[in-house]
Write a protein that holds these residues in place. Structure first.
Motif, PDB file in Angstrom:
ATOM      1  N   GLU A  55       0.877  -1.167   0.022  1.00 35.29           N
ATOM      2  CA  GLU A  55       0.065  -0.061   0.102  1.00 35.29           C
ATOM      3  C   GLU A  55       0.827   1.396  -0.057  1.00 35.29           C
ATOM      4  OE1 GLU A  55      -1.672   1.001   3.936  1.00 35.29           O
ATOM      5  OE2 GLU A  55      -1.068  -0.967   4.375  1.00 35.29           O
ATOM      6  N   TYR A  56       2.183   0.936   0.070  1.00 28.75           N
ATOM      7  CA  TYR A  56       2.885   2.499   0.401  1.00 28.75           C
ATOM      8  C   TYR A  56       3.514   2.819  -0.988  1.00 28.75           C
ATOM      9  CZ  TYR A  56       2.514   0.615   5.192  1.00 28.75           C
ATOM     10  OH  TYR A  56       1.963   0.143   6.120  1.00 28.75           O
ATOM     11  N   PRO A  57       3.584   4.263  -1.393  1.00 29.31           N
ATOM     12  CA  PRO A  57       4.034   4.737  -2.555  1.00 29.31           C
ATOM     13  C   PRO A  57       5.538   4.565  -2.859  1.00 29.31           C
ATOM     14  CG  PRO A  57       2.590   6.115  -1.646  1.00 29.31           C
ATOM     15  CD  PRO A  57       2.723   5.179  -0.488  1.00 29.31           C
ATOM     16  N   TYR A  58       5.923   4.132  -3.867  1.00 34.43           N
ATOM     17  CA  TYR A  58       7.342   4.144  -4.170  1.00 34.43           C
ATOM     18  C   TYR A  58       7.790   5.170  -5.087  1.00 34.43           C
ATOM     19  CZ  TYR A  58      11.838   1.702  -5.794  1.00 34.43           C
ATOM     20  OH  TYR A  58      13.112   1.356  -6.146  1.00 34.43           O
ATOM     21  N   TYR A  59       8.667   5.985  -4.498  1.00 35.04           N
ATOM     22  CA  TYR A  59       8.851   7.040  -5.489  1.00 35.04           C
ATOM     23  C   TYR A  59      10.160   7.129  -6.110  1.00 35.04           C
ATOM     24  CZ  TYR A  59       5.015  10.068  -3.320  1.00 35.04           C
ATOM     25  OH  TYR A  59       3.806  10.531  -3.011  1.00 35.04           O
ATOM     26  N   GLY A  60      10.282   7.865  -7.415  1.00 36.02           N
ATOM     27  CA  GLY A  60      11.400   7.878  -8.330  1.00 36.02           C
ATOM     28  C   GLY A  60      11.655   9.427  -8.621  1.00 36.02           C
ATOM     29  N   ALA A  61      12.259   9.694  -9.637  1.00 34.47           N
ATOM     30  CA  ALA A  61      12.547  11.013 -10.108  1.00 34.47           C
ATOM     31  C   ALA A  61      11.543  12.039 -10.078  1.00 34.47           C
ATOM     32  CB  ALA A  61      13.546  11.170 -11.255  1.00 34.47           C
ATOM     33  N   GLU A  76       6.499  14.830   6.536  1.00 29.26           N
ATOM     34  CA  GLU A  76       6.333  15.900   5.320  1.00 29.26           C
ATOM     35  C   GLU A  76       7.449  16.160   4.816  1.00 29.26           C
ATOM     36  OE1 GLU A  76       2.850  19.050   4.522  1.00 29.26           O
ATOM     37  OE2 GLU A  76       3.568  18.773   6.507  1.00 29.26           O
ATOM     38  N   LEU A  77       7.756  15.957   3.251  1.00 26.87           N
ATOM     39  CA  LEU A  77       8.870  15.941   2.903  1.00 26.87           C
ATOM     40  C   LEU A  77       8.941  16.586   1.548  1.00 26.87           C
ATOM     41  CD1 LEU A  77      10.393  12.404   3.741  1.00 26.87           C
ATOM     42  CD2 LEU A  77      10.988  14.487   4.813  1.00 26.87           C
ATOM     43  N   ILE A  78       9.950  17.064   0.910  1.00 26.22           N
ATOM     44  CA  ILE A  78      10.285  17.502  -0.467  1.00 26.22           C
ATOM     45  C   ILE A  78      11.087  16.408  -1.203  1.00 26.22           C
ATOM     46  CG2 ILE A  78      10.894  19.270  -2.055  1.00 26.22           C
ATOM     47  CD1 ILE A  78      10.443  21.357   0.120  1.00 26.22           C
ATOM     48  N   LEU A  79      10.768  16.034  -2.351  1.00 22.04           N
ATOM     49  CA  LEU A  79      11.614  15.089  -3.196  1.00 22.04           C
ATOM     50  C   LEU A  79      12.127  16.131  -4.349  1.00 22.04           C
ATOM     51  CD1 LEU A  79       9.625  11.819  -3.287  1.00 22.04           C
ATOM     52  CD2 LEU A  79      11.496  12.755  -1.661  1.00 22.04           C
ATOM     53  N   LEU A  80      13.295  15.975  -4.563  1.00 26.38           N
ATOM     54  CA  LEU A  80      13.816  16.710  -5.907  1.00 26.38           C
ATOM     55  C   LEU A  80      14.342  15.712  -6.832  1.00 26.38           C
ATOM     56  CD1 LEU A  80      14.402  19.670  -7.050  1.00 26.38           C
ATOM     57  CD2 LEU A  80      16.405  19.639  -5.847  1.00 26.38           C
ATOM     58  N   GLY A  81      13.861  15.556  -8.026  1.00 24.47           N
ATOM     59  CA  GLY A  81      14.364  14.465  -8.943  1.00 24.47           C
ATOM     60  C   GLY A  81      16.041  14.839  -9.037  1.00 24.47           C
ATOM     61  N   GLU A  82      16.861  13.697  -9.027  1.00 31.44           N
ATOM     62  CA  GLU A  82      18.186  13.661  -9.094  1.00 31.44           C
ATOM     63  C   GLU A  82      18.732  13.587 -10.535  1.00 31.44           C
ATOM     64  OE1 GLU A  82      22.105  11.318  -7.078  1.00 31.44           O
ATOM     65  OE2 GLU A  82      20.312  11.199  -6.201  1.00 31.44           O
ATOM     66  N   ASP A  83      17.787  12.689 -11.515  1.00 32.87           N
ATOM     67  CA  ASP A  83      18.486  12.437 -12.763  1.00 32.87           C
ATOM     68  C   ASP A  83      17.334  12.196 -13.822  1.00 32.87           C
ATOM     69  OD1 ASP A  83      17.699   9.693 -12.208  1.00 32.87           O
ATOM     70  OD2 ASP A  83      19.480   9.249 -11.291  1.00 32.87           O
ATOM     71  N   GLY A  84      17.510  12.174 -14.956  1.00 33.40           N
ATOM     72  CA  GLY A  84      16.660  11.809 -16.140  1.00 33.40           C
ATOM     73  C   GLY A  84      16.384  13.277 -16.962  1.00 33.40           C
ATOM     74  N   ALA A 108      15.807  10.236  -6.315  1.00 33.32           N
ATOM     75  CA  ALA A 108      15.525  11.668  -5.917  1.00 33.32           C
ATOM     76  C   ALA A 108      15.970  12.036  -4.705  1.00 33.32           C
ATOM     77  CB  ALA A 108      13.802  11.665  -5.818  1.00 33.32           C
ATOM     78  N   HIS A 109      16.279  13.269  -4.532  1.00 34.89           N
ATOM     79  CA  HIS A 109      16.836  13.867  -3.206  1.00 34.89           C
ATOM     80  C   HIS A 109      15.686  14.065  -2.327  1.00 34.89           C
ATOM     81  CE1 HIS A 109      20.861  14.810  -5.195  1.00 34.89           C
ATOM     82  NE2 HIS A 109      20.311  15.418  -5.900  1.00 34.89           N
ATOM     83  N   VAL A 110      15.954  13.618  -1.047  1.00 31.88           N
ATOM     84  CA  VAL A 110      14.971  13.656   0.065  1.00 31.88           C
ATOM     85  C   VAL A 110      15.163  14.788   0.926  1.00 31.88           C
ATOM     86  CG1 VAL A 110      13.646  12.596   1.897  1.00 31.88           C
ATOM     87  CG2 VAL A 110      14.867  11.304  -0.022  1.00 31.88           C
ATOM     88  N   LEU A 111      14.363  15.905   1.001  1.00 36.08           N
ATOM     89  CA  LEU A 111      14.854  17.301   1.789  1.00 36.08           C
ATOM     90  C   LEU A 111      13.740  17.393   2.803  1.00 36.08           C
ATOM     91  CD1 LEU A 111      16.133  17.583  -1.005  1.00 36.08           C
ATOM     92  CD2 LEU A 111      15.248  19.950  -0.944  1.00 36.08           C
ATOM     93  N   LYS A 112      14.329  17.513   4.257  1.00 37.11           N
ATOM     94  CA  LYS A 112      13.223  17.910   5.017  1.00 37.11           C
ATOM     95  C   LYS A 112      13.326  19.504   5.680  1.00 37.11           C
ATOM     96  CE  LYS A 112      11.811  16.445   9.991  1.00 37.11           C
ATOM     97  NZ  LYS A 112      10.407  16.649   9.323  1.00 37.11           N
ATOM     98  N   PRO A 113      12.446  20.408   5.411  1.00 31.30           N
ATOM     99  CA  PRO A 113      12.655  21.700   5.743  1.00 31.30           C
ATOM    100  C   PRO A 113      12.872  21.985   7.150  1.00 31.30           C
ATOM    101  CG  PRO A 113      10.982  21.518   4.228  1.00 31.30           C
ATOM    102  CD  PRO A 113      11.070  20.052   4.762  1.00 31.30           C
TER     103      PRO A 113
END
Length: 396
Positions: A55-61, A76-84, A108-113
């Motif tokens: 049931e858990y989302p699997y994230y890419g770029a 609660e995070l921000i994902l920033l695409g790393e490649d592609g 994808a980079h994982v950012l926590k503000p």
């Protein structure tokens, strides 16, 4: 010194020059690593064959690519695409906000503000940036962590961040509502097409060559000019764009249209590369076209609009594929086989009735798409003005 004094004199009151442009005096310019924690070390890729469905989302770029049975993050995070390619093309969001239990791979980079940063504001800011100068990839575009750490951010006070985020979120909600409405209208139209164009008792079976004169465009690539007569190609039809075309001289156009020319009521059909996409020319036209397109001049007693709508059915597509050159690269269908494509149709009066219903649906969808484009332009304008402080939402 004189130049610096001139720059200061030309500044609007309450603004200052910074390394990334003019911003309000009370705003800061900070590097990204000062206002987020990078959690890249916690992400883990799972090969597709090793993923267990869950049931858990699997994230890419560029967003969710699968669902798995476990999660790495619950925040609660921000994902920033790393490649592609999306780093340059930006066909999809590059920075996006996520919440809850998720798994993230290494694309994808994982950012926590930090607590003094509004996550929606920062997501919108990162999405607004041009990353082409930060691209370190060769064969494939790449946005490495070191480049991201040093991204410069315009940072207003937290209350102003929240106000900006609210306006942009409200605009996004309007855009998403329109997108849903367009999707719903398209599904309704698809259902109507299946019912209205499904062959019924009394319908006739015709070959396209019986109801239309089939021609193709010039086999020679002309010399293009900046201003002249429009020259249509496959892309004109597949992109439904007859404005941003190539151009040829009037002399070349005159030579190419000695025997026949495109006229209002004709249909252009793709025949090389893309096969079977059709466009009804429902405007006064003065243009030439390339060999990759076929020109269908519909004979009297048959509805051009009906035939164009019928071309979008699975039956027409199958006929086009069956009559194409199977071994050709790129795909190709010659004029003779185009003439052999089977079309099923009722009498002319019923053709006209069906075409009118489907055309009205197309007009509704087109109106919504134009409205969506306006909201998307509005969002871009708001981002440019709000994220740089040109428009202020709080007293200062």
């Amino acid at each position: 010194m004189e130049q610096n004094r001139s720059l200061t004199t030309n500044l609007p009151k309450g603004y200052k020059h910074t390394e990334i442009g003019v911003i309000p005096e009370e705003w800061e310019v900070v590097i990204l690593s000062r206002i987020v924690d990078f959690l890249d070390g916690q992400r883990r890729p799972i090969k597709s064959g090793n993923r267990i469905k869950g049931e858990y989302p699997y994230y890419g770029a560029s967003g969710v690519i699968d669902y798995v049975d476990d999660y790495i993050f619950n925040d609660e995070l921000i994902l920033l695409g790393e490649d592609g390619e999306n780093i340059l093309s930006r066909n999809l969001p590059l920075a996006f906000q996520v919440k809850g239990k998720i798994w993230v791979n290494n694309h994808a980079h994982v950012l926590k503000p930090t607590s003094d940063v509004n996550i929606t504001f920062l997501t919108e800011y990162l999405e607004s940036l041009d990353y082409s100068l930060l691209n370190s990839g060769t064969a494939q575009p790449k946005l490495n962590k070191q480049a991201c750490i040093n991204i410069l951010v315009n940072l207003p006070s937290l209350p102003e961040q929240k106000a900006i985020a609210q306006v942009l979120s409200d605009t996004d909600n309007l855009i998403h509502a329109l997108e849903k409405q367009i999707t719903k209208k398209r599904l309704i139209k698809q259902g109507a097409m299946q019912e209205l164009l499904r062959p019924k008792k009394g319908w006739k079976v015709k070959k396209l060559g019986e109801i239309a004169e089939v021609r193709d465009g010039t086999h020679q690539t002309p010399t293009y000019v900046k201003i002249g007569i429009p020259f249509y190609s496959v892309e004109s039809v597949t992109n439904n764009d007859f404005i941003n075309t190539k151009y040829i001289t009037r002399e070349a156009h005159k030579s190419l249209t000695k025997k026949f020319r495109i006229e209002r009521g004709d249909i252009l059909m793709t025949r090389i590369g893309s096969i079977g996409d059709c466009k009804l020319i429902d405007w006064e036209v003065n243009a030439s076209f390339y060999v990759s397109l076929a020109l269908l001049k519909i004979k009297p007693g048959y509805s051009q609009s009906y035939i164009c709508h019928y071309s979008k059915t699975s039956n027409f597509r199958k006929e086009a594929e069956l009559n194409s050159l199977q071994s050709a690269i790129p795909k190709k269908i010659n004029l003779g086989p185009i003439s052999n494509i089977i079309i099923e149709m009722p009498d002319y009066e019923e053709q006209t009735r069906i075409a009118a219903i489907l055309s009205d649906m197309d007009k509704e969808i087109e109106a919504l798409e134009k409205k969506l484009a306006k909201y998307q332009q509005l969002k871009q304008g708001l981002m440019q003005n709000l994220l740089t402080g040109k428009i202020r939402l709080v007293s200062h």
